[in-house]
Write a protein that holds these residues in place. Structure first.
Motif, PDB file in Angstrom:
ATOM      1  N   ALA A 285      -8.522   7.764  -2.088  1.00  0.00           N
ATOM      2  CA  ALA A 285      -7.827   6.489  -1.292  1.00  0.00           C
ATOM      3  C   ALA A 285      -7.379   5.285  -2.286  1.00  0.00           C
ATOM      4  O   ALA A 285      -6.455   4.815  -2.310  1.00  0.00           O
ATOM      5  N   LEU A 286      -8.379   4.804  -3.037  1.00  0.00           N
ATOM      6  CA  LEU A 286      -8.056   3.777  -3.841  1.00  0.00           C
ATOM      7  C   LEU A 286      -7.220   4.031  -4.985  1.00  0.00           C
ATOM      8  O   LEU A 286      -6.558   3.190  -5.354  1.00  0.00           O
ATOM      9  N   HIS A 287      -7.223   5.195  -5.525  1.00  0.00           N
ATOM     10  CA  HIS A 287      -6.586   5.610  -6.571  1.00  0.00           C
ATOM     11  C   HIS A 287      -4.805   5.435  -6.260  1.00  0.00           C
ATOM     12  O   HIS A 287      -4.140   4.956  -6.635  1.00  0.00           O
ATOM     13  N   TRP A 288      -4.736   5.934  -4.973  1.00  0.00           N
ATOM     14  CA  TRP A 288      -3.454   5.884  -4.280  1.00  0.00           C
ATOM     15  C   TRP A 288      -2.958   4.577  -4.002  1.00  0.00           C
ATOM     16  O   TRP A 288      -1.850   4.032  -4.202  1.00  0.00           O
ATOM     17  N   ALA A 289      -4.030   3.909  -3.570  1.00  0.00           N
ATOM     18  CA  ALA A 289      -3.645   2.324  -3.183  1.00  0.00           C
ATOM     19  C   ALA A 289      -3.300   1.698  -4.611  1.00  0.00           C
ATOM     20  O   ALA A 289      -2.358   0.808  -4.423  1.00  0.00           O
ATOM     21  N   VAL A 290      -4.025   1.796  -5.455  1.00  0.00           N
ATOM     22  CA  VAL A 290      -3.583   1.158  -6.605  1.00  0.00           C
ATOM     23  C   VAL A 290      -2.530   1.501  -7.286  1.00  0.00           C
ATOM     24  O   VAL A 290      -1.567   0.619  -7.802  1.00  0.00           O
ATOM     25  N   SER A 291      -2.386   2.880  -7.392  1.00  0.00           N
ATOM     26  CA  SER A 291      -1.018   3.418  -7.887  1.00  0.00           C
ATOM     27  C   SER A 291       0.155   2.750  -7.131  1.00  0.00           C
ATOM     28  O   SER A 291       0.965   2.324  -7.875  1.00  0.00           O
ATOM     29  N   ALA A 292      -0.046   2.884  -5.823  1.00  0.00           N
ATOM     30  CA  ALA A 292       1.218   2.317  -5.122  1.00  0.00           C
ATOM     31  C   ALA A 292       1.563   0.950  -5.109  1.00  0.00           C
ATOM     32  O   ALA A 292       2.691   0.301  -5.205  1.00  0.00           O
ATOM     33  N   GLY A 293       0.297   0.263  -5.108  1.00  0.00           N
ATOM     34  CA  GLY A 293       0.414  -1.314  -5.360  1.00  0.00           C
ATOM     35  C   GLY A 293       0.927  -1.707  -6.689  1.00  0.00           C
ATOM     36  O   GLY A 293       1.797  -2.720  -6.679  1.00  0.00           O
ATOM     37  N   LEU A 294       0.460  -1.103  -7.419  1.00  0.00           N
ATOM     38  CA  LEU A 294       0.976  -1.477  -9.301  1.00  0.00           C
ATOM     39  C   LEU A 294       2.439  -0.983  -9.312  1.00  0.00           C
ATOM     40  O   LEU A 294       3.290  -1.744 -10.166  1.00  0.00           O
ATOM     41  N   SER A 295       2.720   0.175  -8.696  1.00  0.00           N
ATOM     42  CA  SER A 295       4.102   0.526  -8.858  1.00  0.00           C
ATOM     43  C   SER A 295       4.958  -0.351  -7.961  1.00  0.00           C
ATOM     44  O   SER A 295       6.235  -0.632  -8.514  1.00  0.00           O
ATOM     45  N   HIS A 296       4.771  -0.857  -6.913  1.00  0.00           N
ATOM     46  CA  HIS A 296       5.429  -1.632  -6.199  1.00  0.00           C
ATOM     47  C   HIS A 296       5.750  -2.890  -6.840  1.00  0.00           C
ATOM     48  O   HIS A 296       6.768  -3.596  -6.923  1.00  0.00           O
TER      49      HIS A 296
END
Length: 347
Positions: A285-296
């Motif tokens: 879940a954290l990997h997805w949150a970090v990826s989505a947050g940094l991509s945004h």
């Protein structure tokens, strides 16, 4: 995503894991009853929902190492393609009165993301045997020929770990305790604190009681209560000593696991293997949150005006907050998003 990464894993395990990761992004709590309530299950029985989650955590066939290898190898390969030195961090954190987690993570931008971990029932530090086993797992996931630097605080400034890094050919920035005694060829033996008081800022060959020999950089910045004594693999200078500050990203990661994110310390789990699988859910879940947050964040930078977009203090925490506030948006925010796709590759 899981089907692509883990094609040989049983379909039922993949489905359960994906449901639990999605539920975790929504509820952000290790409380199994709350997690079970947000799952899209055909039954309305609270007990049946709870048992569904508990059975997954009990299942010995869910191999944390196999699942995380699929995520870690992809991320490490993407980072290594940019000729970066991979900054690995090792640290230990208390989960509850009896369980401690030892984790290795990798630096991504100004934070860290988890690679692998071990949970032990102990009230003290987890020893070098477990540290070595954990690092050996991560070492086997590294792309061939990549540059690596390991950072760790004072608990990891040991002869065993320094020797292990030297054997692997890794760079390292491991903080040492000030009361460590340095053996000198001429004159009396002195502690690092005593050498600093004499004005020493670098030690090219510091030799300790156990026979460990390593260069050491010494830095005491104004306003800091204690100096840094940093063991490293090359001749020390101020800039190399400051590299130790790169490990600060792991503090943000543990905050995401604990008070600022998933509130891991609120778990009532008392078995190490079950806690390891719960951390697996949190980590994906954290990997997805970090990826989505940094991509945004990168998207805003690429499409911002001349003065630039309004910068979020923490895009990852923002992502989690939005996902928590709007259940439906937790899916829409990551739908069509490729994990760490913002890190360009040659492929």
């Amino acid at each position: 995503d899981l089907e692509e990464r883990l094609p040989r894993q049983r379909a039922t395990q993949r489905r359960k894991l994906s449901e639990l990761v999605g539920g975790m992004l929504i509820c952000q709590t290790p409380n199994l009853m709350e997690l079970s309530n947000v799952l899209d299950r055909p039954t309305e029985s609270a007990e049946a929902r709870y048992n569904y989650v508990e059975r997954f955590l009990k299942n010995p066939l869910v191999d944390t190492k196999v699942v995380m290898a699929a995520y870690a190898q992809d991320l490490l390969a993407r980072l290594a393609q940019h000729q970066h030195t991979l900054v690995l961090m090792i640290d230990q954190s208390k989960v509850n009165a009896t369980l401690e987690v030892l984790m290795v993570s990798v630096r991504l931008r100004k934070r860290a993301v988890p690679l692998f971990w071990v949970v032990k029932e102990t009230k003290g530090g987890i020893g070098f045997c477990e540290q070595e086993a954990l690092l050996d797992v991560v070492r086997n996931w590294l792309p061939q020929g990549c540059r690596v630097m390991l950072a760790g605080d004072r608990f990891y400034g040991t002869a065993d770990l320094v020797g292990w890094c030297q054997k692997q050919g890794w760079r390292y920035r491991l903080r040492l305790k000030g009361n460590l005694c340095v053996y000198q060829d001429y004159g009396p033996d002195k502690t690092l604190n005593q050498l600093k008081a004499e004005g020493k800022r670098t030690l090219e060959k510091a030799r300790f009681r156990c026979g460990m020999v390593t260069p050491v950089g010494i830095l005491h910045e104004p306003g800091h209560a204690e100096p840094w004594y940093i063991a490293m693999e090359s001749l020390p200078n101020e800039y190399k000593t400051r590299d130790y500050g790169l490990r600060g990203g792991i503090e943000n990661m543990f905050s995401d696991f604990k008070s600022r994110g998933f509130s891991l310390m609120q778990t009532h789990i008392r078995f190490a293997d079950r806690l390891e699988r719960l951390i697996l859910i949190l980590s994906i879940a954290l990997h997805w949150a970090v990826s989505a947050g940094l991509s945004h964040e990168k998207h805003n930078q690429d499409h911002g005006e001349k003065r630039g977009p309004k910068k979020l203090l923490d895009p990852i925490s923002h992502f989690l907050s939005v996902a928590y506030a709007f259940c439906e948006d937790a899916v829409s925010l990551i739908k069509g998003h490729r994990l760490y796709g913002f890190i360009q590759t040659d492929g």
